[in-house]
Scaffold this motif. Structure first.
Motif, PDB file in Angstrom:
ATOM      1  N   SER A 258       0.835  -1.208   0.000  1.00 11.44           N
ATOM      2  CA  SER A 258       0.000   0.000   0.000  1.00 11.44           C
ATOM      3  C   SER A 258       0.864   1.250   0.000  1.00 11.44           C
TER       4      SER A 258
ATOM      5  N   LEU B 264      -6.229  13.159  -5.383  1.00  8.52           N
ATOM      6  CA  LEU B 264      -6.941  11.916  -5.651  1.00  8.52           C
ATOM      7  C   LEU B 264      -7.229  11.762  -7.140  1.00  8.52           C
TER       8      LEU B 264
ATOM      9  N   ARG C 172      -5.715   8.710  -9.415  1.00 12.88           N
ATOM     10  CA  ARG C 172      -6.599   7.773 -10.110  1.00 12.88           C
ATOM     11  C   ARG C 172      -6.346   7.766 -11.605  1.00 12.88           C
TER      12      ARG C 172
ATOM     13  N   LYS D 158      -6.530   0.903  -6.171  1.00  8.33           N
ATOM     14  CA  LYS D 158      -7.738   1.406  -5.526  1.00  8.33           C
ATOM     15  C   LYS D 158      -7.314   2.492  -4.548  1.00  8.33           C
ATOM     16  N   TRP D 159      -7.817   3.704  -4.770  1.00  2.15           N
ATOM     17  CA  TRP D 159      -7.446   4.838  -3.939  1.00  2.15           C
ATOM     18  C   TRP D 159      -8.600   5.215  -3.019  1.00  2.15           C
ATOM     19  N   GLN D 160      -8.320   5.313  -1.732  1.00  2.00           N
ATOM     20  CA  GLN D 160      -9.343   5.694  -0.766  1.00  2.00           C
ATOM     21  C   GLN D 160      -8.725   6.554   0.330  1.00  2.00           C
ATOM     22  N   THR D 161      -9.570   7.185   1.112  1.00  6.24           N
ATOM     23  CA  THR D 161      -9.072   8.088   2.148  1.00  6.24           C
ATOM     24  C   THR D 161      -9.514   7.617   3.532  1.00  6.24           C
ATOM     25  N   SER D 162      -8.750   8.059   4.509  1.00  2.93           N
ATOM     26  CA  SER D 162      -9.138   7.826   5.904  1.00  2.93           C
ATOM     27  C   SER D 162     -10.160   8.877   6.303  1.00  2.93           C
ATOM     28  N   GLU D 163     -10.647   8.772   7.523  1.00  4.25           N
ATOM     29  CA  GLU D 163     -11.437   9.858   8.096  1.00  4.25           C
ATOM     30  C   GLU D 163     -10.517  11.059   8.341  1.00  4.25           C
TER      31      GLU D 163
ATOM     32  N   ILE E 293      -4.298   9.384   2.323  1.00  2.68           N
ATOM     33  CA  ILE E 293      -4.675   8.721   1.084  1.00  2.68           C
ATOM     34  C   ILE E 293      -3.981   7.371   1.056  1.00  2.68           C
ATOM     35  N   GLN E 294      -4.752   6.314   0.837  1.00  3.77           N
ATOM     36  CA  GLN E 294      -4.190   4.970   0.733  1.00  3.77           C
ATOM     37  C   GLN E 294      -4.476   4.402  -0.658  1.00  3.77           C
ATOM     38  N   GLY E 295      -3.465   3.787  -1.227  1.00  2.00           N
ATOM     39  CA  GLY E 295      -3.633   3.119  -2.516  1.00  2.00           C
ATOM     40  C   GLY E 295      -3.093   1.704  -2.460  1.00  2.00           C
TER      41      GLY E 295
END
Length: 226
Positions: free
Chosen positions: A172, A186, A190, A197-202, A216-218
């Motif tokens: 990751s 982001l 992308r 797959k790119w997503q974010t934390s709170e 940001i985690q990928g």
């Protein structure tokens, strides 16, 4: 000397990160004092106030454990690109048993990280004085890292472009970010790395209202065999 209420706030935040025990705090205190003393000779950090140091270097660096503690295992290999004075590399190494590589192109800063780790007995941290693009071309680093991270060191898509061979198949990217930079980065990630797959934390707050942060985690998308 920090007042008791301030350190209670710091320890409360670090406790949420899963960091307990006096060894971490003792070594972090020694690290802070060493860096601030050496900062009089070298330009290591713009942060010279102890309160700011605890929050903007130590707590901020430790915040990766708020969301990704389960990814930073004892057998993990972590690469921190653009470590500067050693953050978040020092804190990830102090807060886990993972093997951490601090990648810093400045030979003076890399030597500082190396010497400081030796002085403080941080045995799971090594410094590499190369650019990530150079490491990315070396066969021995191919697919090596379970986590590649970066903090306050430029745009995430540029870091990805210079480290694409280094990340493992199940690895990751985890980038420290402020909310203001999130949407643009982001979109670029992308576009550049559609196989991730790119997503974010709170979003969360650092103690003492010293800033808002987000990650940001990928991670690679597994392609099903037909």
């Amino acid at each position: 000397m920090q007042d008791k209420d301030f350190m209670l706030d710091v320890k409360s935040f670090l406790s949420k990160c899963g960091i307990e025990g006096e060894e971490f705090f003792d070594k972090s205190q020694k690290l802070m004092r060493h860096i601030l003393e050496e900062n009089k000779k070298y330009n290591l950090t713009s942060i010279k106030d102890e309160r700011e140091f605890w929050i903007k270097h130590i707590c901020d660096s430790a915040s990766i454990f708020l969301f990704y503690r389960d990814l930073i295992r004892d057998d993990s290999e972590v690469c921190d690109i653009g470590s500067g004075a050693g953050f978040p590399a020092f804190i990830i190494a102090l807060g886990s048993k993972a093997r951490v590589h601090a990648v810093e192109s400045s030979q003076k800063k890399a030597a500082f990280i190396r010497n400081t780790a030796s002085i403080l007995g941080i045995r799971n941290l090594e410094a590499i004085s190369w650019r990530s693009e150079e490491i990315d071309r070396e066969p021995e680093f191919s697919g090596r890292y379970d986590i590649i991270t970066a903090r306050a060191v430029g745009k995430s898509e540029k870091i990805c472009a210079g480290s694409s061979n280094m990340i493992s198949k199940q690895g990751s990217y985890i980038f420290y970010k402020t909310p203001s930079s999130l949407e643009a980065e982001l979109a670029e990630l992308r576009s550049l790395k559609p196989n991730f797959k790119w997503q974010t934390s709170e979003q969360f707050d650092l103690p003492m209202e010293m800033g808002k942060r987000i990650f940001i985690q990928g991670c690679k998308i597994e392609r099903r065999q037909i």
